[in-house]
Design an enzyme around this catalytic site. Structure first.
Site, PDB file in Angstrom:
ATOM      1  N   SER A  28       0.832  -1.205   0.000  1.00  0.00           N
ATOM      2  CA  SER A  28       0.000   0.000   0.000  1.00  0.00           C
ATOM      3  C   SER A  28       0.868   1.257   0.000  1.00  0.00           C
ATOM      4  O   SER A  28       1.671   1.442  -0.911  1.00  0.00           O
ATOM      5  CB  SER A  28      -0.950  -0.053   1.212  1.00  0.00           C
ATOM      6  OG  SER A  28      -1.917   0.954   1.150  1.00  0.00           O
TER       7      SER A  28
ATOM      8  N   HIS B  46      -7.092  -5.923  -0.082  1.00  0.00           N
ATOM      9  CA  HIS B  46      -5.984  -4.969  -0.019  1.00  0.00           C
ATOM     10  C   HIS B  46      -4.780  -5.460   0.805  1.00  0.00           C
ATOM     11  O   HIS B  46      -3.646  -5.390   0.359  1.00  0.00           O
ATOM     12  CB  HIS B  46      -6.479  -3.627   0.534  1.00  0.00           C
ATOM     13  CG  HIS B  46      -5.413  -2.591   0.573  1.00  0.00           C
ATOM     14  ND1 HIS B  46      -4.777  -2.145  -0.579  1.00  0.00           N
ATOM     15  CD2 HIS B  46      -4.827  -1.925   1.603  1.00  0.00           C
ATOM     16  CE1 HIS B  46      -3.861  -1.244  -0.242  1.00  0.00           C
ATOM     17  NE2 HIS B  46      -3.868  -1.104   1.064  1.00  0.00           N
TER      18      HIS B  46
ATOM     19  N   ASP C 198      -9.754  -4.923  -4.558  1.00  0.00           N
ATOM     20  CA  ASP C 198      -9.119  -4.128  -3.499  1.00  0.00           C
ATOM     21  C   ASP C 198     -10.055  -2.966  -3.187  1.00  0.00           C
ATOM     22  O   ASP C 198     -10.406  -2.189  -4.071  1.00  0.00           O
ATOM     23  CB  ASP C 198      -7.755  -3.618  -4.006  1.00  0.00           C
ATOM     24  CG  ASP C 198      -6.946  -2.879  -2.948  1.00  0.00           C
ATOM     25  OD1 ASP C 198      -7.542  -2.201  -2.092  1.00  0.00           O
ATOM     26  OD2 ASP C 198      -5.703  -2.949  -3.001  1.00  0.00           O
TER      27      ASP C 198
END
Length: 248
Positions: free
Chosen positions: A97, A224, A194
């Protein structure tokens, strides 16, 4: 920036001393090192020297995070990088991320990085843009624990500071503007579904970086936080293979 709250159990930075090949691993926005520990441990078990820094303002309380800037997060990663440089000849980096955003930043500014692995990396999140409008709200709902696997919970903040969203937006903009500077070999892992970072970020990164050596790998059974999800073993196998193939 002084943190007012103690570090949560499980959110501590981790360091594994191994051989002269170092791997820096970064967790994401509002998350903690817990999300990267399984990958970090797997890399360490193969003999690599691994560093998983805790980003400033993370892993304590969201009021601490609110006071940090994206430069603070960069500094946390650069400190981890220096720790590895003192011990290793070759350094790779992997990030989840915003950890992927930080990985891209490092590749832009430290061209000696031997390779990068990006997991659901972020360079644009349109749903966050609304915080640029004037408002009286300090905190929004949590963005943590987007995980497909039942009964797995990410150690992440239960609220997201609006000020911190403004910081990540600035950071993503800067990284995206300089993305053509990335020449390092790149492994890009992306979940098909996601709910935090749109999967098309990874395709965009794949197209915009200048790396000749790059590979896009779909994660078909994770959301995610893929490093705590059903595709963890695939991620471990891909990252290990990627590193091994670039040091032989």
């Amino acid at each position: 920036m002084t943190e007012r709250y103690p570090v949560l159990e499980g959110a501590e930075p981790f360091y594994f001393e191994g051989n002269n090949i170092g791997i820096l691993v970064s967790h994401g926005f509002t998350g903690t090192t817990q999300s990267m520990r399984p990958l970090g441990v797997a890399l360490a078990e193969e003999g690599y020297t691994v560093c998983g820094p805790r980003l400033k303002g993370h892993g304590t309380h969201y009021e601490d995070m609110e006071k940090t800037t994206y430069q603070d997060w960069i500094q946390s990663i650069e400190e981890g990088y220096q720790w590895l440089k003192e011990r290793c000849d070759t350094i790779f980096m992997a990030g989840l991320s915003m950890g992927g955003t930080l990985t891209l930043y490092m590749a832009e500014n430290y061209p000696e990085l031997k390779g990068i692995a990006l997991i659901n990396a972020a360079i644009e999140i349109p749903t966050m843009e609304e915080v640029k409008q004037p408002q009286d709200i300090r905190f929004l709902d949590s963005i943590g624990s987007d995980i497909k696997k039942p009964d797995v919970k990410e150690l992440a903040y239960e609220k997201t500071p609006v000020q911190s969203i403004k910081e990540i937006l600035k950071f993503m903009e800067e990284v995206k503007a300089n993305i053509a500077k990335v020449n390092a070999p790149a492994l890009i892992l992306v979940s098909d579904e996601d709910h935090v970072v749109p999967p098309d970020n990874s395709q965009l990164i794949y197209e915009k970086i200048n790396s000749d050596d790059k590979k896009l790998v779909p994660l078909k059974n994770s959301y995610h936080v893929a490093t705590l999800d059903n595709d963890l073993q695939l991620i471990i196998d891909e990252v290990l293979g990627f590193v091994k193939n670039r040091i032989e």
